[in-house]
Design a protein around this motif. Structure first.
Motif, PDB file in Angstrom:
ATOM      1  N   ARG A  55       8.504   5.924   1.049  1.00 20.79           N
ATOM      2  CA  ARG A  55       8.591   7.063   0.124  1.00 20.79           C
ATOM      3  C   ARG A  55       9.501   6.768  -1.066  1.00 20.79           C
ATOM      4  O   ARG A  55       9.765   7.653  -1.873  1.00 20.79           O
ATOM      5  N   GLU A  57      10.236   5.040  -4.468  1.00 24.37           N
ATOM      6  CA  GLU A  57       9.627   4.414  -5.640  1.00 24.37           C
ATOM      7  C   GLU A  57      10.338   3.119  -6.016  1.00 24.37           C
ATOM      8  O   GLU A  57       9.703   2.135  -6.397  1.00 24.37           O
ATOM      9  N   TYR A  61       7.331   1.659  -2.619  1.00 23.38           N
ATOM     10  CA  TYR A  61       6.661   2.320  -1.497  1.00 23.38           C
ATOM     11  C   TYR A  61       6.284   1.351  -0.380  1.00 23.38           C
ATOM     12  O   TYR A  61       5.326   1.574   0.355  1.00 23.38           O
ATOM     13  N   LYS A 118       1.691   5.786   0.838  1.00 20.75           N
ATOM     14  CA  LYS A 118       0.472   6.274   0.180  1.00 20.75           C
ATOM     15  C   LYS A 118       0.515   6.109  -1.330  1.00 20.75           C
ATOM     16  O   LYS A 118      -0.527   6.039  -1.973  1.00 20.75           O
ATOM     17  N   ASP A 119       1.699   6.024  -1.925  1.00 23.20           N
ATOM     18  CA  ASP A 119       1.812   5.886  -3.377  1.00 23.20           C
ATOM     19  C   ASP A 119       1.864   4.436  -3.850  1.00 23.20           C
ATOM     20  O   ASP A 119       1.941   4.178  -5.050  1.00 23.20           O
ATOM     21  N   LYS A 121       0.635   1.069  -5.176  1.00 26.83           N
ATOM     22  CA  LYS A 121      -0.550   0.658  -5.940  1.00 26.83           C
ATOM     23  C   LYS A 121      -0.777  -0.844  -5.787  1.00 26.83           C
ATOM     24  O   LYS A 121      -1.788  -1.283  -5.303  1.00 26.83           O
ATOM     25  N   ASP A 141       0.005   7.351   5.516  1.00 29.26           N
ATOM     26  CA  ASP A 141      -0.832   8.282   4.754  1.00 29.26           C
ATOM     27  C   ASP A 141      -0.291   9.702   4.713  1.00 29.26           C
ATOM     28  O   ASP A 141      -1.042  10.644   4.547  1.00 29.26           O
TER      29      ASP A 141
END
Length: 142
Positions: A55, A57, A61, A118-119, A121, A141
């Protein structure tokens, strides 16, 4: 010499610095991090990597669980601290002692698990891609 197995959950930035050390050392603490916290069991390290690192950033993540062996005489300098549940045990190594602690690591630091939030990329780092490709990954997720 006898060693003890320890674990540490880390995000992408710290993982990159571990890779740059040849998997031999943890990076110095930042100014606002007075303590280095290795944990005593993999379940606790996994819990942190999954619930916190995925969670974050700043850590892209990603939650990596690292495992390493430390000379027992060094480990014994830091009494285990319980910080919650029965298995939430960790060592509190003052930041100024981390270099000596790193020198007591026997062998290399290995990655046992990777949790992907989930964030997440992508990563811009080939070394992280290699770790992601070669380690069992758990997608998060929530």
């Amino acid at each position: 010499m006898k060693t003890q197995t320890l674990y540490r959950p880390v995000g992408e930035k710290e993982m990159l610095l571990i890779i740059e050390s040849g998997y031999r050392a943890f990076p110095p603490r930042l100014e606002w991090q007075p303590i280095f916290y290795p944990v005593l069991n993999e379940d606790y390290a996994s819990e942190i990597a999954e619930k916190w690192n995925t969670r974050d950033e700043a850590g892209n993540y990603l939650g990596f669980v690292t495992k390493f062996e430390v000379l027992e005489e060094t480990v014994n300098r830091y009494p285990a601290q319980n910080v919650g549940a029965k298995n939430h045990n960790e060592l509190w190594v003052p930041a100024e002692e981390l270099e000596a602690f790193n020198q007591a690591i026997s062998g290399t630091i290995e990655v046992t698990q990777v949790f992907i939030g989930k964030d997440f990329k992508q990563t811009a780092h080939a070394a992280i891609e290699n770790v992601l490709f070669n380690i069992k990954k758990t997608h998060h997720d929530q």
